[in-house]
Scaffold this active site. Structure first.
Site, PDB file in Angstrom:
ATOM      1  N   GLU A   1      67.767-122.561  25.972  1.00  0.00           N
ATOM      2  CA  GLU A   1      66.842-122.859  24.873  1.00  0.00           C
ATOM      3  C   GLU A   1      65.389-122.507  25.167  1.00  0.00           C
ATOM      4  O   GLU A   1      64.517-123.389  25.239  1.00  0.00           O
ATOM      5  CB  GLU A   1      66.953-124.345  24.479  1.00  0.00           C
ATOM      6  CG  GLU A   1      68.359-124.754  24.104  1.00  0.00           C
ATOM      7  CD  GLU A   1      68.430-126.133  23.460  1.00  0.00           C
ATOM      8  OE1 GLU A   1      67.404-126.830  23.400  1.00  0.00           O
ATOM      9  OE2 GLU A   1      69.521-126.504  22.999  1.00  0.00           O
TER      10      GLU A   1
ATOM     11  N   GLU B   1      76.343-125.943  23.516  1.00  0.00           N
ATOM     12  CA  GLU B   1      75.989-127.355  23.328  1.00  0.00           C
ATOM     13  C   GLU B   1      76.210-127.726  21.873  1.00  0.00           C
ATOM     14  O   GLU B   1      75.816-126.987  20.966  1.00  0.00           O
ATOM     15  CB  GLU B   1      74.502-127.642  23.628  1.00  0.00           C
ATOM     16  CG  GLU B   1      74.142-127.660  25.085  1.00  0.00           C
ATOM     17  CD  GLU B   1      72.676-128.006  25.325  1.00  0.00           C
ATOM     18  OE1 GLU B   1      72.061-128.693  24.467  1.00  0.00           O
ATOM     19  OE2 GLU B   1      72.152-127.578  26.357  1.00  0.00           O
TER      20      GLU B   1
END
Ligand code: PNW
Length: 463
Positions: A172, A368
């Protein structure tokens, strides 16, 4: 990629990776063990007011000393893959030269333990724990950090490259850049839109250089990166709302996907941000480095964004999105999790379909997905978390729908294996399939963990 729907079950391909994910600073603890040096998260969480309740990752789940027990729990759930991150400050405490063997040894033992249990190791090289001394030299706003990252990647690849099934260079980068250097809500807590854009480019450069380092080391696993991508939707079909959605999509998704998969920053993002910066930090050759071929794309998905054009003059000084003043974010109607995030699996389906449409048919993984809820401990010590089961089932159904529509989606990782240090929220938010008692460090598999075990065992979820 054979998916089936029979007898009320949505069946997944037999090759599907059923995973769970964690990150080093969130679970390990032992922050001074074996030559680890401070990271930006140690520094940030020590500053008053940064983290709920003043929590830090110094004592979290104790995974560093309990990893064997944790691999045993993964085994009991039946995971076929486990995504963890490697703490840069354990490997190269100087951030420069000299390898810390003791730190490397921990991941070496973890990988062997996983393989012994028949679980594929998926290793993330950077899940936000930058060595503090690199931050002191400018962190991700300093181009040199990207080069240091590649040096570190090469060291890890030498040691683990024969056994890791998949590599994520970054986790991320949007959060690292836009929360770490933009809003300051994440470490290192710096604020400023130009810094966020500069960090974005250097993170991407670090990704590209790390891909080259992994290839040069001859790693046998797939090479990829994990982006927190999302579906960005306009509130109405008014062109002003559509333009707001375009701007946010540019700064959340395309600013990462385009350089990596097309070798260019999106023209509209460059135009939208030109009043802030001329992007002089992008040097000739950088985009060729950044667009080095990857074997798969990994996405972390939690919720869609719903946006509209705000009335003139409405300024959001806390926004992470540079020059996206005049955009208002709306909650999606329906339930929210303990993070306040919307529960909307259609956002995941739409994201997966969109990646294939815009960036081609490539192997994808959801690295995720999951939800925080306030767990209730029953009289028998069991933990009933029906909301989490519903969240996971709904999102796995969305994954099944995408696979049925032809998306080459090969695996899914629940965030998270166990409750852990949830960044700025400290220990106040629990995402685990496994409950952690932070006083005793006892682990208890939640009802959702048992549900996931049953799903993995039959390779299917309820329709
Ligand atoms: C991700 N946002 O973080 C991280 O990869 C995990 O380490 C984290 O625990 C998990 O999701 C749950 O938060 C995010 O503000 C943090 O949009 C913040 C945002 C998104 C993802």
């Amino acid at each position: 990629t054979a998916v089936r729907t029979t007898e009320g079950l949505l069946a997944f391909p037999s090759t599907f990776w059923w995973g769970a994910a964690t990150a080093a600073y969130q679970i390990e603890g032992s922050v001074e063990a074996d030559g680890r040096t401070p990271s930006i998260w140690d520094t940030f969480s020590a500053q008053p007011g940064r983290i709920d309740n003043g929590d830090t990752g110094a004592h979290t789940t104790g995974h560093y000393t309990r990893y064997r027990e944790d691999v045993g729990l993964m085994s009991s759930i039946g995971l076929s893959a486990y995504r963890f991150s490697i703490a840069w400050p354990r490997i190269r405490p100087t951030g420069g030269h000299g390898v810390n063997e003791a730190g490397l040894g921990f991941y070496d033992r973890l990988v062997d333990e996983l393989l012994g249990a028949g679980i594929r190791p998926v290793a993330t090289l950077y899940h936000w724990d930058l060595p503090q001394e690199l931050e002191d030299a400018g962190g991700w706003t300093n181009r040199d950090t990207a080069l240091r990252f590649a040096d570190y990647a090469a060291v890890v690849a030498q040691r683990l490259g024969d056994r890791v099934a998949m590599w994520n260079t970054l986790n991320e980068p949007w959060c690292s850049a836009f929360l770490g250097y933009g809003t300051g809500g994440h470490a290192p807590g710096r604020r400023g839109h130009v810094g966020a854009l500069t960090a974005t480019h250097h993170l991407l450069l670090g990704h590209g250089l790390a891909v080259a380092a992994l290839r040069a080391a001859g790693v046998t696993g797939q090479v990829s990166t994990a982006l927190n991508a999302g579906a960005v939707r306009p509130l109405t079909d008014d062109p002003a709302d559509a333009d707001a959605a375009r701007r946010i999509d540019g700064l959340l998704n395309r600013i990462f996907f385009d350089p990596i998969l097309r070798g260019a920053y999106p023209a509209d993002v460059l135009r939208d941000t030109e009043q802030l910066t001329d992007w002089h930090f992008v040097r000739p050759g950088d985009l060729a480095t950044i667009s080095a071929p990857v074997d798969a794309i990994c996405v972390n998905y939690y919720q869609p964004d719903l946006v509209s054009a705000a009335p003139d003059g409405e300024l959001d000084h806390g926004t992470p999105y540079p020059t996206a003043q005049g955009v208002r974010f709306h909650p999606t109607p329906g339930p929210v999790t303990h993070m306040g995030w919307s529960v909307d699996p259609t956002g995941l389906r739409d994201l997966l379909l969109r990646i294939r449409r815009d960036y081609g048919d490539r192997p994808l993984y959801v690295t995720e997905n999951g939800a925080a809820y306030e767990d209730r401990i029953g009289p028998d010590g069991g933990i009933d978390d029906p909301e989490r089961i519903a969240y996971l089932r709904g999102h796995l159904a969305a994954v099944h729908e995408a696979i049925s529509a032809g998306v080459d989606l090969r695996g899914y990782f629940v965030w998270s294996l166990l409750d852990n240090f949830e960044w700025a929220f400290g220990f106040s938010r629990r995402f685990g399939l496994i409950h952690v008692d932070y006083d005793t460090l006892a682990r208890t598999v939640k009802a959702s963990g048992h549900w996931y075990r049953a799903a993995i065992a039959r390779g299917a979820i309820e329709a």
